[in-house]
Motif scaffolding. Structure first.
Motif, PDB file in Angstrom:
ATOM      1  N   PRO A 143     -16.444  33.834  31.572  1.00  0.00           N
ATOM      2  CA  PRO A 143     -15.466  33.104  32.392  1.00  0.00           C
ATOM      3  C   PRO A 143     -14.976  31.828  31.713  1.00  0.00           C
ATOM      4  O   PRO A 143     -13.798  31.477  31.811  1.00  0.00           O
ATOM      5  N   ASN A 144     -15.898  31.170  31.026  1.00  0.00           N
ATOM      6  CA  ASN A 144     -15.513  29.960  30.319  1.00  0.00           C
ATOM      7  C   ASN A 144     -14.510  30.267  29.226  1.00  0.00           C
ATOM      8  O   ASN A 144     -13.479  29.603  29.080  1.00  0.00           O
ATOM      9  N   LYS A 145     -14.813  31.295  28.475  1.00  0.00           N
ATOM     10  CA  LYS A 145     -13.931  31.701  27.381  1.00  0.00           C
ATOM     11  C   LYS A 145     -12.567  32.110  27.942  1.00  0.00           C
ATOM     12  O   LYS A 145     -11.513  31.789  27.378  1.00  0.00           O
ATOM     13  N   ARG A 146     -12.595  32.788  29.067  1.00  0.00           N
ATOM     14  CA  ARG A 146     -11.358  33.229  29.698  1.00  0.00           C
ATOM     15  C   ARG A 146     -10.501  32.018  30.058  1.00  0.00           C
ATOM     16  O   ARG A 146      -9.309  31.959  29.766  1.00  0.00           O
ATOM     17  N   PHE A 147     -11.165  31.043  30.675  1.00  0.00           N
ATOM     18  CA  PHE A 147     -10.431  29.861  31.107  1.00  0.00           C
ATOM     19  C   PHE A 147      -9.821  29.128  29.916  1.00  0.00           C
ATOM     20  O   PHE A 147      -8.661  28.725  29.932  1.00  0.00           O
ATOM     21  N   PHE A 148     -10.614  29.003  28.868  1.00  0.00           N
ATOM     22  CA  PHE A 148     -10.095  28.268  27.717  1.00  0.00           C
ATOM     23  C   PHE A 148      -9.024  29.064  26.962  1.00  0.00           C
ATOM     24  O   PHE A 148      -8.148  28.487  26.338  1.00  0.00           O
ATOM     25  N   THR A 149      -9.095  30.378  27.080  1.00  0.00           N
ATOM     26  CA  THR A 149      -8.016  31.185  26.516  1.00  0.00           C
ATOM     27  C   THR A 149      -6.716  30.924  27.274  1.00  0.00           C
ATOM     28  O   THR A 149      -5.648  30.750  26.691  1.00  0.00           O
ATOM     29  N   MET A 150      -6.828  30.854  28.594  1.00  0.00           N
ATOM     30  CA  MET A 150      -5.648  30.541  29.405  1.00  0.00           C
ATOM     31  C   MET A 150      -5.092  29.173  29.018  1.00  0.00           C
ATOM     32  O   MET A 150      -3.907  29.021  28.743  1.00  0.00           O
ATOM     33  N   LEU A 151      -5.992  28.187  29.006  1.00  0.00           N
ATOM     34  CA  LEU A 151      -5.545  26.827  28.667  1.00  0.00           C
ATOM     35  C   LEU A 151      -4.900  26.792  27.294  1.00  0.00           C
ATOM     36  O   LEU A 151      -3.912  26.097  27.072  1.00  0.00           O
ATOM     37  N   GLY A 152      -5.479  27.575  26.393  1.00  0.00           N
ATOM     38  CA  GLY A 152      -4.986  27.576  25.017  1.00  0.00           C
ATOM     39  C   GLY A 152      -3.525  27.979  24.914  1.00  0.00           C
ATOM     40  O   GLY A 152      -2.804  27.504  24.040  1.00  0.00           O
ATOM     41  N   THR A 153      -3.102  28.833  25.816  1.00  0.00           N
ATOM     42  CA  THR A 153      -1.699  29.260  25.755  1.00  0.00           C
ATOM     43  C   THR A 153      -0.755  28.140  26.168  1.00  0.00           C
ATOM     44  O   THR A 153       0.445  28.223  25.950  1.00  0.00           O
ATOM     45  N   LEU A 154      -1.311  27.112  26.777  1.00  0.00           N
ATOM     46  CA  LEU A 154      -0.463  26.019  27.279  1.00  0.00           C
ATOM     47  C   LEU A 154      -0.412  24.847  26.312  1.00  0.00           C
ATOM     48  O   LEU A 154       0.048  23.763  26.643  1.00  0.00           O
ATOM     49  N   ILE A 155      -0.876  25.088  25.125  1.00  0.00           N
ATOM     50  CA  ILE A 155      -1.026  24.027  24.142  1.00  0.00           C
ATOM     51  C   ILE A 155       0.290  23.344  23.760  1.00  0.00           C
ATOM     52  O   ILE A 155       0.313  22.209  23.302  1.00  0.00           O
ATOM     53  N   GLN A 156       1.399  24.037  23.989  1.00  0.00           N
ATOM     54  CA  GLN A 156       2.682  23.449  23.588  1.00  0.00           C
ATOM     55  C   GLN A 156       2.919  22.092  24.252  1.00  0.00           C
ATOM     56  O   GLN A 156       3.538  21.199  23.675  1.00  0.00           O
ATOM     57  N   GLY A 157       2.415  21.946  25.470  1.00  0.00           N
ATOM     58  CA  GLY A 157       2.579  20.670  26.174  1.00  0.00           C
ATOM     59  C   GLY A 157       1.952  19.530  25.403  1.00  0.00           C
ATOM     60  O   GLY A 157       2.543  18.464  25.233  1.00  0.00           O
ATOM     61  N   ARG A 158       0.758  19.784  24.911  1.00  0.00           N
ATOM     62  CA  ARG A 158       0.036  18.752  24.176  1.00  0.00           C
ATOM     63  C   ARG A 158       0.791  18.366  22.896  1.00  0.00           C
ATOM     64  O   ARG A 158       0.912  17.202  22.546  1.00  0.00           O
ATOM     65  N   VAL A 159       1.280  19.384  22.217  1.00  0.00           N
ATOM     66  CA  VAL A 159       2.034  19.136  20.982  1.00  0.00           C
ATOM     67  C   VAL A 159       3.315  18.356  21.295  1.00  0.00           C
ATOM     68  O   VAL A 159       3.716  17.455  20.559  1.00  0.00           O
ATOM     69  N   SER A 160       3.924  18.676  22.411  1.00  0.00           N
ATOM     70  CA  SER A 160       5.167  18.010  22.780  1.00  0.00           C
ATOM     71  C   SER A 160       4.934  16.540  23.095  1.00  0.00           C
ATOM     72  O   SER A 160       5.725  15.673  22.718  1.00  0.00           O
ATOM     73  N   VAL A 161       3.849  16.258  23.785  1.00  0.00           N
ATOM     74  CA  VAL A 161       3.554  14.863  24.141  1.00  0.00           C
ATOM     75  C   VAL A 161       3.313  14.043  22.885  1.00  0.00           C
ATOM     76  O   VAL A 161       3.755  12.894  22.779  1.00  0.00           O
ATOM     77  N   SER A 162       2.660  14.622  21.915  1.00  0.00           N
ATOM     78  CA  SER A 162       2.405  13.827  20.725  1.00  0.00           C
ATOM     79  C   SER A 162       3.708  13.565  19.981  1.00  0.00           C
ATOM     80  O   SER A 162       3.934  12.462  19.474  1.00  0.00           O
ATOM     81  N   GLY A 163       4.592  14.545  19.945  1.00  0.00           N
ATOM     82  CA  GLY A 163       5.903  14.310  19.328  1.00  0.00           C
ATOM     83  C   GLY A 163       6.701  13.253  20.065  1.00  0.00           C
ATOM     84  O   GLY A 163       7.366  12.403  19.461  1.00  0.00           O
ATOM     85  N   ALA A 164       6.623  13.286  21.379  1.00  0.00           N
ATOM     86  CA  ALA A 164       7.350  12.298  22.179  1.00  0.00           C
ATOM     87  C   ALA A 164       6.823  10.892  21.916  1.00  0.00           C
ATOM     88  O   ALA A 164       7.589   9.923  21.843  1.00  0.00           O
ATOM     89  N   SER A 165       5.515  10.774  21.753  1.00  0.00           N
ATOM     90  CA  SER A 165       4.933   9.464  21.471  1.00  0.00           C
ATOM     91  C   SER A 165       5.482   8.905  20.161  1.00  0.00           C
ATOM     92  O   SER A 165       5.750   7.705  20.039  1.00  0.00           O
ATOM     93  N   LEU A 166       5.636   9.781  19.194  1.00  0.00           N
ATOM     94  CA  LEU A 166       6.159   9.315  17.913  1.00  0.00           C
ATOM     95  C   LEU A 166       7.618   8.884  18.039  1.00  0.00           C
ATOM     96  O   LEU A 166       8.030   7.894  17.430  1.00  0.00           O
ATOM     97  N   SER A 167       8.380   9.596  18.853  1.00  0.00           N
ATOM     98  CA  SER A 167       9.769   9.190  19.052  1.00  0.00           C
ATOM     99  C   SER A 167       9.835   7.800  19.676  1.00  0.00           C
ATOM    100  O   SER A 167      10.650   6.959  19.278  1.00  0.00           O
ATOM    101  N   ALA A 168       8.976   7.550  20.648  1.00  0.00           N
ATOM    102  CA  ALA A 168       8.956   6.229  21.280  1.00  0.00           C
ATOM    103  C   ALA A 168       8.569   5.153  20.258  1.00  0.00           C
ATOM    104  O   ALA A 168       9.132   4.059  20.241  1.00  0.00           O
ATOM    105  N   SER A 169       7.615   5.484  19.386  1.00  0.00           N
ATOM    106  CA  SER A 169       7.224   4.534  18.337  1.00  0.00           C
ATOM    107  C   SER A 169       8.410   4.227  17.433  1.00  0.00           C
ATOM    108  O   SER A 169       8.612   3.080  17.008  1.00  0.00           O
TER     109      SER A 169
END
Lengths: 679, 679
Positions: free
Chosen positions: A294-320
Motif C-alpha cells: 500500500p505504501n508503494k502504491r501511494f508513492f507511485t500515485m504521488l510520483g505521477t504528480l511530480i510535475q507540480g513540484r518541478v513547476s514550483v521550483s521553476g516559478a521560484s527561479l523566475s521570481a528570483s
C-alpha cells in the motif's frame, strides 16, 4: 540556507594588489539576445509568446493592490480563462483533450508565467496542474473523456484536496475516509473530525465545482491506504449537500487565489469517481491493485504528480530573476555617496565591492539553478513521454529507479530553488533601500507571494530528507527489494567504502587522480578556477557527508536503537548529505553547460558565473573544508580573494546578464527605481 | 547575515553518545513570572500597562487585512490618538508639555507597543518620536511652548521630512533649499528638481499639518548646510499653497501609515520657524552657530535624534519575539511523522534536533539582543537625562565622545536587530508550515510590516560603516581634533598594536592570561562553556579584524590612493570589524547579565541561552577562527556538538522562555497554530 552567504569576516586583499591587470580581460558586453536564446532553451517561441501575453495583462499587478479581495479573485479567474484560451496552460494534456502532450513545454510555459502575477500563476497551477494533472495521471479513459477537455478550457474549475489541517507533510496519514457501500454502489466520503478538514485548498473558497479528494479507502471493512476520488463540492455556486466550505481568508500573499477548507459529512458519490489507474474497486466490493504494497502504491500515485513540484521550483527561479533584474538595474543607476562620508564622487552602487558581493553571487547561483532546473525538466519530460503504462500495470525496476531518482532530484531542486528565491528577494529588496518597500516597485508582491513556495510542497527539510532517503535507496537497489527498516539495517551493515562503490558514485580519489595528477596534494595545488578542482571539492564533500551519515546509521543500529530513532538522530547528517549531493549536481550541470557553449562572449560570461557560483559555494562552507583538511587557511583566504575578483570581472556584464532574462519591462514595474538601463 | 546560520554540514555526534547523562541536569521549568519581571527591566509597570492597552485594541490586527487602506488609516489614527490620551506615547516630552521627561520609559513603551500592529507603532513613531522629537531636540523654548503640548495630545499631526527620492542614506547632500529673504524676514523653501522631493514621509499623504523640513540653509548667498524648519503643509485638509503632496500608495506593509511625497515651490515661512537650537539667523540675515564646522553641526543635530534609531531596534526585537513565541509554541504541540516516514510514533516538532537548531539559537540570540538593547536604552537615558546644554552651547569633549559612542552603538544594534528580525520571522514562519502563510496567524503582518526596519534608518551596511568610523574615531580622539582624511592617514600611520593599546581596548592576550592560564594554548584547553573563553574568542576576532582593517588603510594610503578610494576598498573589512565589535559587546552584556542574576532556575536558563548564543556565534563564523588558528578541526567540531547539546538542554524550557515575553494571547493571534500551550 547558509550555502552562499558572504562570510562574516571578509579576507579580501584588494588594497594591496598592485600587480598588472589580466592581459586580455573578459568582454565588457554580452550578446543579450544570444544569451536569452540560450536561457530560453528548447521552448523559446513558447516562452516569448507567454511573455508577450502576460505583458499585455500587466495591469493585474496593479489590481493586486488596489482591488478588494473578492474582485481581485474574479479578475484573476478571468485572466486564467483568457490564458486557457491560448492553450498555453494545458500543454501537458493529451492532444485529444486540447493539449499538446508536451510535458516540457507545459513546464516552460508555467515558468514563464511566473514572471507575472503569482496569484494568476498559482491559480493556473491549481486548475491545470494539480486538479487537471490528478485527473490525467490518476484517472483512466472514462475520467479523461468526461472531464479533461472542460478542465483544459477552464470551464470546469476544480480543486486538489489533499492537505488537511491536522497533518502537514505526512500525507499518508491523512484522515478523510472514503468507504465503499456495495448496497448503493457508492463511496461515502467523511471527515472524521474537525482537524481532518482539507485546508489551504486552492479554488475551494469560491470557484471550484469538483475536487480530487484524497482519502483513506475502505472496502469491505478493509483499509487500503490513500486514494483519490472526484467529489462535487459546489452546485450552482452553493456548497454541495454534505460539504462544508470555509474561506481561508486573507493570506500573506496570493490573495487572488481562493484558498479554503472542506469538510465532508457522509457525501455519497458513485463508484466511478474513484481515480482508478492504480487501484480498482468492483461493484461487488472487490479491491484490486497491481501494486500490492500500500505504501508503494501511494508513492507511485504521488510520483505521477511530480510535475507540480518541478513547476514550483521553476516559478521560484523566475521570481528570483525579477528581483535581481530590479536590484541590479537599480544598482547600475543609483549613485551612493563616498564610503568616507564625503560628498565628493558619488559612485554607482554596483561599483562597491560590498554591493557586488550582495548581488552577484546570487545572480551566479540563479544561473546555476536555472540550468539545473532545465536539466530537471528535460528528465521529467523524457520520463513522462515514454510509452505510458498499461493503465495499472507494473513498470520495470530500472524505470522505477529512474523515476525515483527524478523524484528525488525534483524534491531537492525545489528546496534549493525556493530557499534561493526567499533569500534573493530579501537581499534585492534591501539593496533597493526604502523604495523597495513601496508596492509600486514590485517587491511587496515578490516578498509576499512566492513565500508560500517554501512550504508548498512540504517543509524544505522534509524534501531534503526525501533526497537523502533516495540516496540510501540507491545503495539498496543493487541488492533487491527490502522494506525501509531492513534498508536502514542494511546500509548500516555495509562498509562505507563499499557503500559508495556500490552506489555507482565513484570514489572521488580515483576520478581526481585522472584529472589532477599530484597525489594527495591535488587540492592544494590545483588552480582555483579549474572546474575539475571545483567539482572534485563538491564531490568530496558529498561522498564524505554521505559516508558519515551511513557510519552514524550503523553505529545507531549497532547500539540497539530502534530504526526510527536512529533515523531521527542522523537527520541533520542526512540533510547535509542531501544538500551536498544537490549542490554537486547543480555545479556539474553548470560546468557541462559552459563546456557545451560555443566560444564567444556568452561562454566567457557563463564561465565567470560558473566560477563565481562554484567558489562562493566553497567559500560559504569553507569551515567544513577546513575542518576536513581540504582547505588550508591560506587557500581558504585565496578563495575569498578570487570571489572578489570574479565579482569585479562580472560587474561590467551585470546589466546584460539580467537583461538576458528578457523580463518585459511592464512586469519589472519599478518606475521609482529604474530609468532606462545604462550599464 | 551569516552570523548564526547553521552550518551547511553538521557534525553532531548524537548517535555515538553513550556516556551517562549530566548528573544534576538543568531544571525543566523556569519561573515565567520572575523571568518576565527580569526582562521587563526598570519599566515593568509601564510595559504591563501598555500590553494591556494594546491587547484591548487587538482588533486592529484584523482591520489591517479587512479594511480598505483609507479606512484602515483612519482607524490607525484613531487608535494613535486613543493611546496619546494615556500619555504613554509622549513620555519623553518634558513634564510641562504633557510628558514625563523620561527617555528610558519612552523607549520602553514604544518597544512594548511593537508587540501589536506595526502601523500603529510607526505612526506613533512618526508623530511623537520623529516629528515631536525634532521639535523638542532641534527647537527652542518658543517652539516648545507653541507646539509640544498639541503634538503630545495628537491634536497637531506632523511629519519628519528629511529623506528625498534622489538620495538615500546621504542626508547631508539633500537638495531642498531654504533661502533667507531679509526683505520679508522669511525663509523661502524650494524643491529644486522633481527628484529632490521629500519621499516616504509618514503622515504626509493624509494627516499631517506641519512638517519638520530638512533643507540646505542659504543666508546672504552663503550655504550653511542642512537645517530643519517647521513648514505648514496642509491647511483645513488641503495642501498648503506652494506645497504639492502625493501619496506613496500601497506598500509592502504598514498600510495604516499615510506615507507620501512633498514638493515645495517658493513656500514662504516666517524666520521663527527655523528650529534654532544649534544655529540662529537674525532679522538682519546674520547666521550664527556655536558649532563652526558645518559637518559637525549637522551631525550634532542628527545625534539628538538618535532615540528613533534605538526605538526601531527595540521594535524589531519585539517583532522577533512574537514570531518565535508562535513558532515555538506551535512546535510544542504539533506532531510530525517519524523521520523515517513511518507512521509510528509522531513526535513533537521541537523534539527533533533539526527543529531545535532552527529555532533555539534564534531564541538565544533574541535574549542576547534584548539585553544589549536594554543596555543601549539605559545609556541613551543617561545621556539625554544629563543637564541639558545651554541651548546651543558647546558640550565638553568627553561628553561628545560618549555621545558618539552611543550613536555608534545605536547604529550597530539597529543593524543587528533589524536583520535578526527579518531572519527570525522568516524561519519561524517556515517552521509553521502552510498555516504560517495565512494572515490569521499573524505571519503575514510580521513578514510585511517590520521589513521596512531594515532600511528605515539607512542601509544596514551603511550603519555598520558608521560603527567602524566610530571605532577609528576613538583612536584619534586621544590625539586631538582632526578632520576625516587626516584621521585616515593618522590611523594608517599608527602601529597596529599601539592603535589598539591607545583605544583602551586592552590587548586580549594580557586579559586572557589572567583568566586562562596556559600560555598560547589558552584557546585549545579552555572549556567551551567557560564564558571567559567565549569572550576571549569574540574579543580576539574584534581586535584582529580591526587591526587588519587599519593595516589595509595604511597600505592604501602608503600606496598613494585617495582617502575616499582607500576607504571604499577597505569597506568590507571595516564592516567585518564593526560586526565583530558589536557581537563582542552583545556577548559581554549578556554574560554580565547572567552573572548578576541571583542563583536559581532563571539564572540557569539564562546561562544556557548565553552559552548557546556565544557558541552558535562562534560556530557560524568558525571558518574565520579556523583560518586564524584559533580553532582546530577537532575543537571546531566539538563546538557544533556542544551547540546540539545546549539545544537539547533548552528544549524542555523553550515554552517557558517564550512565555516570559508575556505577549498577550490576543496579539499572538494564531488560532490555527496554537491551542493552549503544553510545554
Amino acid at each position: 540556507m547558509a550555502t552562499d552567504a558572504p562570510p562574516l569576516t571578509a579576507q579580501t586583499d584588494q588594497t594591496g594588489q598592485t600587480g598588472p591587470p589580466t592581459p586580455a580581460g573578459p568582454p565588457d558586453r554580452v550578446d543579450v539576445e544570444a544569451l536569452t536564446t540560450l536561457l530560453d532553451g528548447p521552448h523559446g517561441d513558447l516562452r516569448r509568446a507567454v511573455r508577450e501575453r502576460i505583458a499585455e495583462h500587466a495591469s493585474i499587478l496593479v489590481y493586486r493592490e488596489e482591488l478588494p479581495t473578492p474582485e481581485f479573485r474574479e479578475r484573476v479567474l478571468q485572466l486564467v480563462r483568457t490564458l486557457a484560451e491560448t492553450g498555453q496552460t494545458s500543454l501537458g494534456f493529451p492532444v485529444a483533450y486540447g493539449g499538446a502532450g508536451d510535458v516540457g513545454a507545459s513546464v516552460a510555459a508555467f515558468e514563464t508565467l511566473a514572471l507575472g502575477d503569482l496569484s494568476v500563476l498559482v491559480k493556473v497551477g491549481v486548475q491545470f496542474g494539480l486538479f487537471g494533472g490528478a485527473v490525467l495521471q490518476l484517472g483512466t479513459q472514462r475520467h479523461h473523456d468526461r472531464y479533461l477537455a472542460r478542465i483544459a478550457s477552464g470551464e470546469l474549475l476544480g480543486c486538489f484536496a489533499m492537505t488537511e489541517t491536522g497533518h502537514g507533510s505526512n500525507v499518508a496519514a491523512l484522515e478523510t475516509v472514503a468507504t465503499y457501500d456495495p448496497d448503493t454502489d457508492e463511496f461515502v466520503i467523511t471527515t472524521p473530525r474537525e482537524e481532518a478538514g482539507k485546508d489551504y485548498i486552492g479554488n475551494a473558497a469560491a470557484h471550484g465545482e469538483l475536487a480530487v479528494v484524497f482519502a483513506q479507502l475502505v472496502v469491505a471493512s478493509q483499509a487500503h491506504g490513500v486514494h483519490a476520488l472526484l467529489v462535487p463540492i459546489r452546485v450552482d455556486g452553493e456548497p454541495a449537500p454534505g460539504v462544508r466550505i470555509e474561506d481561508d481568508g486573507h493570506k500573506m500573499g496570493l490573495n487572488g487565489v481562493d484558498n479554503g477548507r472542506l469538510w465532508f459529512t457522509d457525501v455519497r458519490v458513485p463508484r466511478e469517481v474513484l481515480l482508478d489507474r492504480f487501484a480498482q474497486v468492483s461493484a461487488e466490493g472487490e479491491y484490486r491493485s497491481p501494486i500490492e504494497n500500500p505504501n508503494k502504491r501511494f508513492f507511485t500515485m504521488l510520483g505521477t504528480l511530480i510535475q507540480g513540484r518541478v513547476s514550483v521550483s521553476g516559478a521560484s527561479l523566475s521570481a528570483s530573476k525579477v528581483a535581481l533584474a530590479i536590484a541590479v538595474r537599480y544598482a547600475l543607476q543609483r549613485r551612493q555617496f563616498g564610503a568616507d562620508g564625503s560628498d565628493a564622487g558619488e559612485e554607482l552602487l554596483l561599483d562597491y565591492g560590498l554591493h557586488q558581493r550582495r548581488l552577484l553571487p546570487l545572480l551566479a547561483r540563479t544561473y546555476a539553478l536555472h540550468f539545473a532546473q532545465e536539466e530537471l525538466v528535460a528528465q521529467l519530460h523524457d520520463s513522462f513521454t515514454e510509452p505510458a503504462g498499461d493503465g495499472g500495470g507494473d513498470v520495470d525496476a530500472e524505470r522505477q529507479a529512474a523515476r525515483r531518482r527524478l523524484e528525488s532530484r525534483a524534491a531537492g531542486t525545489n528546496a534549493l530553488a525556493t530557499w534561493h528565491a526567499t533569500r534573493t528577494i530579501q537581499e534585492s529588496r534591501e539593496a533597493c533601500g526604502g523604495a523597495g518597500y513601496l508596492a509600486v516597485n514590485r517587491f511587496a508582491a515578490l516578498k509576499a507571494d512566492p513565500d508560500v513556495f517554501t512550504t508548498f510542497e512540504g517543509d524544505n527539510h522534509v524534501l531534503l530528507q526525501l533526497v537523502a532517503k533516495g540516496l540510501l535507496t540507491d545503495y539498496a537497489q543493487a541488492f533487491g527489494d527490502m522494506d525501509r527498516i531492513e534498508l536502514v539495517r542494511y546500509v548500516a551493515s555495509l562498509g562505507v567504502e563499499t557503500t559508495i562503490e556500490r552506489a555507482g558514485v565513484h570514489t572521488w580519489l580515483e576520478r581526481i587522480k585522472d584529472v589532477l595528477p599530484g597525489g594527495d596534494d591535488w587540492d592544494q595545488e590545483a588552480g582555483l578556477l579549474d572546474s575539475d578542482y571545483q567539482r572534485a571539492m563538491y564531490r568530496y564533500r558529498e561522498e564524505h557527508t554521505l559516508a558519515a551519515a551511513a557510519r552514524r546509521l550503523k553505529r545507531g543500529i549497532d547500539g540497539g536503537l530502534a530504526a526510527g530513532e536512529v533515523f531521527s538522530r542522523v537527520q541533520p547528517h542526512l540533510i547535509a548529505a542531501a544538500r551536498a549531493h544537490l549542490e554537486r549536481q547543480v555545479l556539474e550541470v553548470f560546468v557541462e553547460r559552459v563546456r557545451a557553449t560555443p566560444d564567444g562572449d556568452v561562454k566567457v560570461a557563463l564561465g565567470l558565473l560558473c566560477d563565481l557560483h562554484a567558489l562562493s559555494g566553497i567559500e560559504a562552507d569553507r569551515a567544513w573544508f577546513l575542518e576536513h583538511g581540504r582547505l588550508s587557511s591560506q587557500r581558504s583566504k585565496a578563495i575569498t580573494r578570487e570571489v572578489d575578483s570574479l565579482n569585479r570581472q562580472l560587474r561590467p556584464l551585470a546589466g546584460d546578464l539580467v537583461d538576458a532574462f528578457a523580463i518585459p519591462p511592464e512586469l519589472l514595474r519599478a518606475p521609482a527605481l529604474l530609468a532606462p538601463a545604462s550599464p
